[in-house]
Design a protein around this motif. Sequence first.
Motif, PDB file in Angstrom:
ATOM      1  N   ASP A 249       0.913  -5.975  -3.533  1.00 46.13           N
ATOM      2  CA  ASP A 249      -0.368  -6.305  -2.916  1.00 46.13           C
ATOM      3  C   ASP A 249      -1.477  -5.683  -3.744  1.00 46.13           C
ATOM      4  OD1 ASP A 249      -1.940  -7.221  -0.412  1.00 46.13           O
ATOM      5  OD2 ASP A 249      -2.587  -5.141  -0.752  1.00 46.13           O
ATOM      6  N   PRO A 250      -2.460  -6.451  -4.199  1.00 47.19           N
ATOM      7  CA  PRO A 250      -3.483  -5.895  -5.094  1.00 47.19           C
ATOM      8  C   PRO A 250      -4.350  -4.839  -4.419  1.00 47.19           C
ATOM      9  CG  PRO A 250      -4.062  -8.119  -4.395  1.00 47.19           C
ATOM     10  CD  PRO A 250      -2.667  -7.880  -3.915  1.00 47.19           C
ATOM     11  N   LEU A 251      -4.433  -4.860  -3.098  1.00 47.43           N
ATOM     12  CA  LEU A 251      -5.310  -3.903  -2.411  1.00 47.43           C
ATOM     13  C   LEU A 251      -4.624  -2.566  -2.206  1.00 47.43           C
ATOM     14  CD1 LEU A 251      -8.070  -3.516  -1.068  1.00 47.43           C
ATOM     15  CD2 LEU A 251      -7.041  -4.299   1.081  1.00 47.43           C
ATOM     16  N   THR A 252      -3.368  -2.602  -1.725  1.00 42.94           N
ATOM     17  CA  THR A 252      -2.673  -1.360  -1.371  1.00 42.94           C
ATOM     18  C   THR A 252      -1.642  -0.936  -2.401  1.00 42.94           C
ATOM     19  OG1 THR A 252      -0.959  -2.568  -0.156  1.00 42.94           O
ATOM     20  CG2 THR A 252      -2.952  -1.941   1.061  1.00 42.94           C
ATOM     21  N   GLY A 253      -1.205  -1.854  -3.240  1.00 47.44           N
ATOM     22  CA  GLY A 253      -0.152  -1.533  -4.181  1.00 47.44           C
ATOM     23  C   GLY A 253       1.225  -1.579  -3.570  1.00 47.44           C
ATOM     24  N   ALA A 254       1.331  -1.930  -2.312  1.00 51.07           N
ATOM     25  CA  ALA A 254       2.628  -2.024  -1.638  1.00 51.07           C
ATOM     26  C   ALA A 254       3.323  -3.322  -2.039  1.00 51.07           C
ATOM     27  CB  ALA A 254       2.438  -1.954  -0.135  1.00 51.07           C
TER      28      ALA A 254
END
Length: 300
Positions: A249-254
């Motif tokens: 996920d680009p926002l959280t890195g998850a």
Amino acid sequence: ACLGIGNIFTAQNKHGEALQWHETALEFAKKTTDRELLAESFLHVAADLISLQEYDLTLQLSKLGEPVFLTSQHKAWLADWYSYRGEAYHALGKYTEAQAWLHAAWDLNQNLNYLWSQSINLMALGRVYIAQKRMDEAKEYLLLALKTIQSFGSHTLLLRVYSLLAELGEVKSDYQLAWQFRRQYHELAIQDAQQLAKEKLTNALERRIKDLDSQLFVLQTRQENILLRQKSSADTELLQTLRNATLQDPLTGASNRRHLDQEMPLMYQRCNEANRPFTILMVDLDHFKPYNDVYGYARG
């Protein structure tokens, strides 16, 4: 093989070494049933003996090998055999015998299409007639030799026949004839020397260019390898970045759903093989929208 090695030494004017190899070939040929190989071996040994000025041995060999040549299918070889015998007699000062055998060779040669052998035969006859002071016959055969050689253009034989014709002119006190062919001899010799020098220079330049090309190729290859390694490293980094972008996920890195789909079968297989439990935890946070509304999506 022995004949071939001997011929290499002959081309280098190393007639002693050539004779050793050709004699070895002759001994092998005597143990076979191949009469043509035997005749060819005899012929090479005779040529070596002539070059080494072993004329008595040449005559002994010629008598020993004659029955082989009389049954050979190559009549040109018999003509060469007679020519060698005639040249040996000539060198020993036995001009009558030399003339007889050289004419026997010419009787065969003029019915064959071997221009080189014909030329050698005719020049040998010219030398014999010069030695006998029979200048008209000498001139006749030498001019015929010149005409034959000019038909196929051997510079080596041209130089030889020019020299003989110049010698004939000097012996006859025909100084115009001597000057004519001595001049042609020197013009051709100078031409050949210039051509040889040019070829040597050209060959040296070609070798130098090839060396420079090789050095340039090595440098280009090294540079290309360096660029390739640099490009490969950059491509690897870019590929990893793109791979991460598709799996996180680009926002959280998850890890995202795609990563889960890829990794879950592998994790399940490892747990199954290790006889370990496989656990999935699913978390759903209710009423999360108010948090995003207050603190923003980045904090959320």
